[in-house]
Design a protein around this motif. Sequence first.
Motif, short mmCIF file in Angstrom:
data_model
loop_
_atom_site.label_atom_id
_atom_site.label_comp_id
_atom_site.label_asym_id
_atom_site.label_seq_id
_atom_site.Cartn_x
_atom_site.Cartn_y
_atom_site.Cartn_z
N LEU B 110 9.61 3.79 5.71
CA LEU B 110 8.27 3.79 5.10
C LEU B 110 8.23 4.75 3.91
N LEU B 111 8.77 5.95 4.13
CA LEU B 111 8.69 6.96 3.07
C LEU B 111 9.57 6.59 1.88
N ARG B 179 -3.44 6.47 9.00
CA ARG B 179 -4.64 5.82 8.48
C ARG B 179 -4.70 5.95 6.95
N MET B 180 -4.26 7.11 6.49
CA MET B 180 -4.24 7.36 5.04
C MET B 180 -3.27 6.40 4.34
N VAL B 181 -2.10 6.21 4.96
CA VAL B 181 -1.12 5.28 4.39
C VAL B 181 -1.70 3.86 4.40
N ARG B 182 -2.35 3.53 5.49
CA ARG B 182 -2.96 2.19 5.61
C ARG B 182 -3.97 1.97 4.48
N ILE B 280 7.52 -4.16 2.77
CA ILE B 280 8.33 -3.40 3.73
C ILE B 280 7.51 -2.25 4.30
N ALA B 281 6.76 -1.57 3.43
CA ALA B 281 5.97 -0.42 3.87
C ALA B 281 4.95 -0.85 4.92
#
Lengths: 175, 403
Positions: B110-111, B179-182, B280-281
């Motif tokens: 993810l990163l 949640r922030m990434v979402r 992918i993320a």
Amino acid sequence: MELTKGGSIAIPGTKEGETDYLTLQTPENALTKTLSDAIQYARRNSIWPVMMGLSCCAIEMMATAAARFDLSRFGSEVFRPSPRQADLMIVAGTVTKKMAPVVGRIYDKMAAPKWVIAMGACSSCGGMYNVYSVLQGVDEIVPVDIYVPGCPPRPEALIYGIMQLQKKIGREPVF
Amino acid sequence: MATKRTIEMPVESIESMTLNMGPQHPSTHGVLRVVLHLDGEVVERAICHLGYLHRAKEKHAEHKTYHQFIPYTDRMDYLAPMSNNTGYVMAVEKALGLEVTQRCVYLRTLLCELARISGHLLWLGTGALELGAMTVFLWSFTQREKIYDIFEWICGARFTVSYMRVGGMSREDYPEWRRMVREFLDQYMAAHREFETMLNGNEIFLSRVVDVGTINGKDALQLGLTGPALRGSGINYDARKHTPYLAYEEFDWEVAVEDRGDCMARYLVRMKEMEESWKIACQALEALEKTQNERCNIDNPKIIFPPKENVKRSMEDLIHHFLLASEGFKVPPAEVYQAIEGPKGELGFFLVSDGGPKAYRLGVRSPSFINLQGLEKMSIGYTISDVVAIIASLDPVMGEVDR
């Protein structure tokens, strides 16, 4: 700087109703201050930096100029590629021994008055890189006014550095 | 009376003009210096002079313990430190023969993809700025700031993260962060479409990039180009697909390939890649949600630092902490090469260990350095203004070129 807003400066001894041609009338939208103060006011609110992004700090410098941190609030967003048009050199990144003569030359080509901010640990003191190729601080070749610590400094830190420089310019005598 | 003389001067003997571009030039992405030999305005040769940002990273690796070197990898490709971190720690893990947990693999994936989006966003912003489009720069930085926030909330630094550790992470993720990434991923594609609207049909932009800096697939392969510079020439090579690492095999995505080989093709490849990275993320984030009750770091106190609260309570953990901080861990004698697909291309770490706590030799195969070899081949026959577009389309990062 406190600027006195327009008005009239009455000369003592004149009677009421008498037209006094000696009374200095200034219009409502004018500011009166000494010339020195006015020049300082203009100088410190339009510090145009020369583009001197050397490494990682340059990315934070760009972030400072971009929308979120908006360096133009402080009058410094006009990054000039030419040193002739710039007042400030933000040395953003590692100065290597190969790059040092170039940095020095660009500083020399800037028109006075000019200032230098050493942004980040590398340009302040060599930072993480105590090796054969890296200059241990840009102050070995140019006079530095403000050191901004960090690796890299946050945009807030750079903005604070610029504000400190503005204060410093305000104290410098013009003539 | 003086006789009129004519000087015979054959056209071939006219010397070409030499023009120095850089190292302080607004469009060389840092401190690249290119010496151009010009015939009029047309480039005959373009010679890169490097070393203006040589910071002796590989030498540092021989004097630092394996953990101490992680911050130095941040500052190589400083547009995507997360993927540099990952490449380096994966090389050390390979030398140790260490398996990381599945959850750690998802988090790294993810990163790395967020780092790729962030790196490509900077290329997009500055590349468009050099070709005269200011708005894209401001918009792409708005998106980059959101990714910076994500990094900051997981590791405390905006972009020099030093987040990866050998065997895991410096700290684990948490629900608010996910949640922030979402939220970022939810809004990203709309912004991506805006970038495309700004540039894809932009007449000025197209005239600067279409059929400029063309290189065919054979030449690109021979020069050793990787990443978008290679895939723009029609060669389907991506380390994520062809030598799979992390969790890329599990996820559904495609390699972006274009055939034209010009700046436009490289632009399209990167734009497509950002979309794929987004895909992918999203999948990695879902996988992360599913495994949220599992461990992230390996359970080996000889390799990974114990949690700080345990250090204050347990004697055993204090000893491990002290030994790791003062001496580091030892890696058995090995020679390993670990390559990952960084935003610029194949980023490889070649690690030689002699059994001590420090690397005997660390060689870095930096994609920017090798991609820069293609500059001359791409520039010959084009004008000076095209060189700006070509450098922008190669997207070199000088920190990685000179190391």
